[in-house]
Write an enzyme that holds these catalytic residues in place. Structure first.
Site, PDB file in Angstrom:
ATOM      1  N   HIS A 102       0.811   4.477   4.320  1.00 34.35           N
ATOM      2  CA  HIS A 102      -0.012   4.875   3.455  1.00 34.35           C
ATOM      3  C   HIS A 102       0.603   6.565   3.233  1.00 34.35           C
ATOM      4  O   HIS A 102       0.916   6.902   2.110  1.00 34.35           O
ATOM      5  CB  HIS A 102      -1.230   4.937   3.557  1.00 34.35           C
ATOM      6  CG  HIS A 102      -1.971   3.568   3.587  1.00 34.35           C
ATOM      7  ND1 HIS A 102      -3.454   3.329   3.296  1.00 34.35           N
ATOM      8  CD2 HIS A 102      -1.500   2.266   3.445  1.00 34.35           C
ATOM      9  CE1 HIS A 102      -3.587   2.035   3.302  1.00 34.35           C
ATOM     10  NE2 HIS A 102      -2.366   1.338   3.304  1.00 34.35           N
ATOM     11  N   SER A 122       0.795  -1.256  -0.043  1.00 35.32           N
ATOM     12  CA  SER A 122       0.045   0.069   0.048  1.00 35.32           C
ATOM     13  C   SER A 122       0.956   1.271  -0.012  1.00 35.32           C
ATOM     14  O   SER A 122       0.470   2.399  -0.662  1.00 35.32           O
ATOM     15  CB  SER A 122      -0.709  -0.182   1.303  1.00 35.32           C
ATOM     16  OG  SER A 122      -1.542  -1.328   1.167  1.00 35.32           O
TER      17      SER A 122
END
Length: 297
Positions: A247, A201
């Site tokens: 992230h 991610s």
């Protein structure tokens, strides 16, 4: 005008009055370079659109030709999505091994695990020292659930090829890896006292940031990329089992790296892009070392 040594070689008649090759005087030839008219033998002649040319004329001609590149200076290739597909393939192979073959061992030794010195049994994982820092990279290729790898690889499949085509293979690969490492090191900096996460991610968010930068640079449609970013941020902060630090770290490093790669002035593009990658590595090293000072032994 022929050089003296070439002229004397050409004036020789090794066989039947034919001149000798300017590079191999003892080899008679009836063929001359179409550009400089020096005699050339079969060993030296290079096929041209009309007739043959000597190696020197071919080299000089190539020297004056500008090499075709991608929009941001990468080597131009026929297949603009090769690295993207290779990354997807590597992620899928690691997922199959971790989820079905080497369970649970691979997940344990490849995850972004860290326990600081004030945790019982710590420091462990990344906080334990350089021999465990490999986790910062391996964790970005590790998935255990099908939906996790499915979502990440779908985004990579969508965003990867346009970026790879614009940047070139090596620059795109550097962007992807630096984004993933940026997510890992930022997560370690904020939560390295006790953490255990994994997934691509961070790298994927880096590609989202890079896509926004590219749309700004080429004055393309910005709204779809921004909407996609907002949607993913909402998902990130609405679920408790998602490492938002990875992230955001990947997003920031990906966007900053892409900015340096894409806004580098043409006349100093190589230098600026090289410095951009070096600065990104330095930032990640600084986050890692700061985290070690906070959580290490």
């Amino acid at each position: 005008m022929l050089p003296d040594e070439s002229r004397s070689a050409a004036e020789g008649s090794p066989e039947g009055g034919l001149p000798g090759c300017y590079r191999h005087p003892q080899t008679a030839t009836g063929v001359s370079c179409t550009r400089c008219e020096r005699p050339i033998c079969p060993q030296c002649m290079v096929t041209a659109s009309v007739g043959f040319q000597c190696p020197e004329c071919v080299g000089n001609g190539h020297a004056g030709t500008r090499r075709a590149t991608t929009r941001f200076g990468g080597a131009l290739t026929v297949d603009g999505g090769l690295v993207t597909r290779a990354l997807i393939g590597v992620n899928l192979v690691v997922w199959l091994l971790a989820a079905y073959v080497l369970t649970p061992r691979l997940g344990q030794i490849w995850s972004l695990f860290s326990a600081g010195g004030d945790i019982r049994g710590g420091p462990a994982g990344v906080a334990d020292g350089p021999h465990e820092w490999y986790r910062l990279l391996t964790a970005t290729f590790l998935h255990l659930e099908w939906w996790h790898i499915g979502m990440n690889m779908l985004v990579l499949f969508w965003l990867g090829p346009p970026l790879e085509e614009a940047l070139g293979r090596l620059r795109f690969l550097a962007l992807y890896l630096l984004s993933g490492l940026g997510g890992s090191t930022f997560a370690f900096l904020l939560a390295g006292n006790l953490m255990d996460s994994f997934g691509a991610s961070g790298a994927v968010f880096g590609l989202i940031g890079a896509t926004i930068v590219m749309q700004l640079r080429i004055r393309g449609p910005l709204a779809p990329a921004m909407a996609f970013l907002v949607f993913n941020l909402v998902v990130t902060f609405s679920r408790s089992n998602i490492d938002w630090r990875a992230h955001l770290g990947g997003l920031a490093l990906g966007a900053l790296t892409a900015f340096g790669l894409m806004y580098a002035p043409r006349e100093r593009r190589g230098l600026v892009q090289g410095l951009t990658l070096a600065v990104a590595v330095a930032v990640e090293a600084a986050m890692l070392l700061t985290g070690m000072a906070l959580y290490g032994a």
